[in-house]
Design a protein around this motif. Sequence first.
Motif, mmCIF file in Angstrom:
data_model
loop_
_atom_site.group_PDB
_atom_site.id
_atom_site.type_symbol
_atom_site.label_atom_id
_atom_site.label_comp_id
_atom_site.label_asym_id
_atom_site.label_seq_id
_atom_site.Cartn_x
_atom_site.Cartn_y
_atom_site.Cartn_z
ATOM 1 N N ILE A 1 15.019 10.348 -2.469
ATOM 2 C CA ILE A 1 15.477 11.718 -2.719
ATOM 3 C C ILE A 1 16.326 11.768 -3.976
ATOM 4 O O ILE A 1 16.190 12.679 -4.805
ATOM 5 C CB ILE A 1 16.252 12.271 -1.498
ATOM 6 N N ALA A 2 17.206 10.792 -4.144
ATOM 7 C CA ALA A 2 18.064 10.754 -5.335
ATOM 8 C C ALA A 2 17.242 10.608 -6.608
ATOM 9 O O ALA A 2 17.511 11.282 -7.615
ATOM 10 C CB ALA A 2 19.077 9.625 -5.220
ATOM 11 N N THR A 3 16.219 9.746 -6.591
ATOM 12 C CA THR A 3 15.395 9.583 -7.800
ATOM 13 C C THR A 3 14.534 10.811 -8.051
ATOM 14 O O THR A 3 14.287 11.168 -9.205
ATOM 15 C CB THR A 3 14.512 8.320 -7.723
ATOM 16 N N GLU A 4 14.077 11.484 -6.989
ATOM 17 C CA GLU A 4 13.319 12.724 -7.164
ATOM 18 C C GLU A 4 14.195 13.809 -7.794
ATOM 19 O O GLU A 4 13.749 14.538 -8.675
ATOM 20 C CB GLU A 4 12.778 13.223 -5.827
ATOM 21 N N ARG A 5 15.424 13.940 -7.321
ATOM 22 C CA ARG A 5 16.345 14.936 -7.883
ATOM 23 C C ARG A 5 16.647 14.646 -9.350
ATOM 24 O O ARG A 5 16.738 15.551 -10.169
ATOM 25 C CB ARG A 5 17.656 14.980 -7.090
ATOM 26 N N ARG B 1 5.597 22.520 -20.433
ATOM 27 C CA ARG B 1 5.278 21.573 -19.366
ATOM 28 C C ARG B 1 6.086 20.300 -19.558
ATOM 29 O O ARG B 1 6.330 19.871 -20.677
ATOM 30 C CB ARG B 1 3.803 21.238 -19.377
ATOM 31 N N SER B 2 6.485 19.731 -18.435
ATOM 32 C CA SER B 2 7.226 18.473 -18.459
ATOM 33 C C SER B 2 6.708 17.574 -17.346
ATOM 34 O O SER B 2 6.486 18.027 -16.223
ATOM 35 C CB SER B 2 8.718 18.733 -18.254
ATOM 36 N N ILE B 3 6.520 16.313 -17.674
ATOM 37 C CA ILE B 3 6.106 15.317 -16.681
ATOM 38 C C ILE B 3 7.133 14.194 -16.700
ATOM 39 O O ILE B 3 7.384 13.601 -17.744
ATOM 40 C CB ILE B 3 4.704 14.755 -16.994
ATOM 41 N N THR B 4 7.742 13.946 -15.559
ATOM 42 C CA THR B 4 8.719 12.868 -15.443
ATOM 43 C C THR B 4 8.303 11.931 -14.310
ATOM 44 O O THR B 4 7.645 12.350 -13.361
ATOM 45 C CB THR B 4 10.136 13.400 -15.166
ATOM 46 N N SER B 5 8.708 10.692 -14.432
ATOM 47 C CA SER B 5 8.374 9.681 -13.425
ATOM 48 C C SER B 5 9.614 9.267 -12.655
ATOM 49 O O SER B 5 10.731 9.370 -13.163
ATOM 50 C CB SER B 5 7.776 8.440 -14.100
ATOM 51 N N TYR B 6 9.398 8.795 -11.447
ATOM 52 C CA TYR B 6 10.495 8.291 -10.627
ATOM 53 C C TYR B 6 9.954 7.228 -9.681
ATOM 54 O O TYR B 6 8.756 7.165 -9.412
ATOM 55 C CB TYR B 6 11.182 9.430 -9.847
ATOM 56 N N ARG B 7 10.854 6.390 -9.193
ATOM 57 C CA ARG B 7 10.477 5.307 -8.278
ATOM 58 C C ARG B 7 10.716 5.722 -6.836
ATOM 59 O O ARG B 7 11.656 6.427 -6.534
ATOM 60 C CB ARG B 7 11.287 4.048 -8.552
ATOM 61 N N GLY C 1 0.795 -1.222 0.000
ATOM 62 C CA GLY C 1 0.000 0.000 0.000
ATOM 63 C C GLY C 1 0.828 1.272 0.000
ATOM 64 O O GLY C 1 0.275 2.365 -0.022
ATOM 65 N N GLY C 2 2.135 1.144 0.016
ATOM 66 C CA GLY C 2 3.007 2.315 -0.033
ATOM 67 C C GLY C 2 3.211 2.773 -1.471
ATOM 68 O O GLY C 2 2.950 2.031 -2.421
ATOM 69 N N ALA C 3 3.668 3.979 -1.614
ATOM 70 C CA ALA C 3 3.902 4.530 -2.944
ATOM 71 C C ALA C 3 5.051 3.793 -3.625
ATOM 72 O O ALA C 3 6.047 3.465 -3.007
ATOM 73 C CB ALA C 3 4.225 6.011 -2.852
ATOM 74 N N ALA C 4 4.887 3.498 -4.910
ATOM 75 C CA ALA C 4 5.921 2.799 -5.674
ATOM 76 C C ALA C 4 6.437 3.662 -6.821
ATOM 77 O O ALA C 4 7.593 3.561 -7.192
ATOM 78 C CB ALA C 4 5.386 1.486 -6.216
ATOM 79 N N LEU C 5 5.578 4.489 -7.384
ATOM 80 C CA LEU C 5 5.949 5.302 -8.539
ATOM 81 C C LEU C 5 5.366 6.691 -8.365
ATOM 82 O O LEU C 5 4.207 6.844 -7.970
ATOM 83 C CB LEU C 5 5.411 4.652 -9.827
ATOM 84 N N GLY C 6 6.172 7.698 -8.662
ATOM 85 C CA GLY C 6 5.709 9.073 -8.556
ATOM 86 C C GLY C 6 5.870 9.807 -9.868
ATOM 87 O O GLY C 6 6.693 9.439 -10.706
ATOM 88 N N ASN C 7 5.092 10.842 -10.045
ATOM 89 C CA ASN C 7 5.197 11.725 -11.203
ATOM 90 C C ASN C 7 5.530 13.121 -10.722
ATOM 91 O O ASN C 7 4.980 13.588 -9.721
ATOM 92 C CB ASN C 7 3.881 11.789 -11.986
ATOM 93 N N MET C 8 6.416 13.769 -11.435
ATOM 94 C CA MET C 8 6.748 15.160 -11.155
ATOM 95 C C MET C 8 6.327 15.973 -12.372
ATOM 96 O O MET C 8 6.736 15.679 -13.493
ATOM 97 C CB MET C 8 8.239 15.318 -10.910
ATOM 98 N N THR C 9 5.494 16.969 -12.128
ATOM 99 C CA THR C 9 5.020 17.849 -13.193
ATOM 100 C C THR C 9 5.593 19.236 -12.961
ATOM 101 O O THR C 9 5.457 19.788 -11.872
ATOM 102 C CB THR C 9 3.479 17.924 -13.192
#
Length: 171
Positions: A132-136, A117-123, A84-92
């Motif tokens: 934090i590293a994948t978000e950066r 506009r840009s949308i990128t995904s991260y794990r 139930g935890g987050a596995a994939l995120g999107n940054m817009t």
Amino acid sequence: MIAVLGPVGCGFRPMYGDRAEQKSPTASELAQIRVGAIEDRIGQQLRNALVQQLSPTGEVARPRYSLSVKVSGSSGAVSTDQSGGAALGNMTMTAQFSLVDIADESVSKTAFAGTARSITSYRYYGPRYGTIATERDAEDRALSELAGSIRNQLAAYFSSRAAGFKPEFAR
């Protein structure tokens, strides 16, 4: 042999390319843009990327145009794992920009404005450092895409203007 030499005589000129003896008109116009300061760390990174893409040889002393940019971003989970935890995120990230012709200092006129506009995904990873590293990394990719999109829109504007089209934009 003819296929190789065919485009040489047709007047084809790459939009971004520059010959050894002269720069393309579009590249010359892009180099005349001064990118204004953008708030926050993300804005500073976007400004640096824009300066690099618009004028790779350095900013000119007396620019003809001023570019102002406002950037905003958001991120959030888009999928969950088995627990139930987050596995994939999107940054817009969204950037609104306007190009002002400052050649005549008595009259500043907005020549062009747009949105990128840009949308990128991260794990998401278990350890916070990994996330934090994948978000950066996603942030860096999004900012690079935004800078490229802004550059492309400005290049299209200058290219159409050089071709004789009169883009209409008034603010």
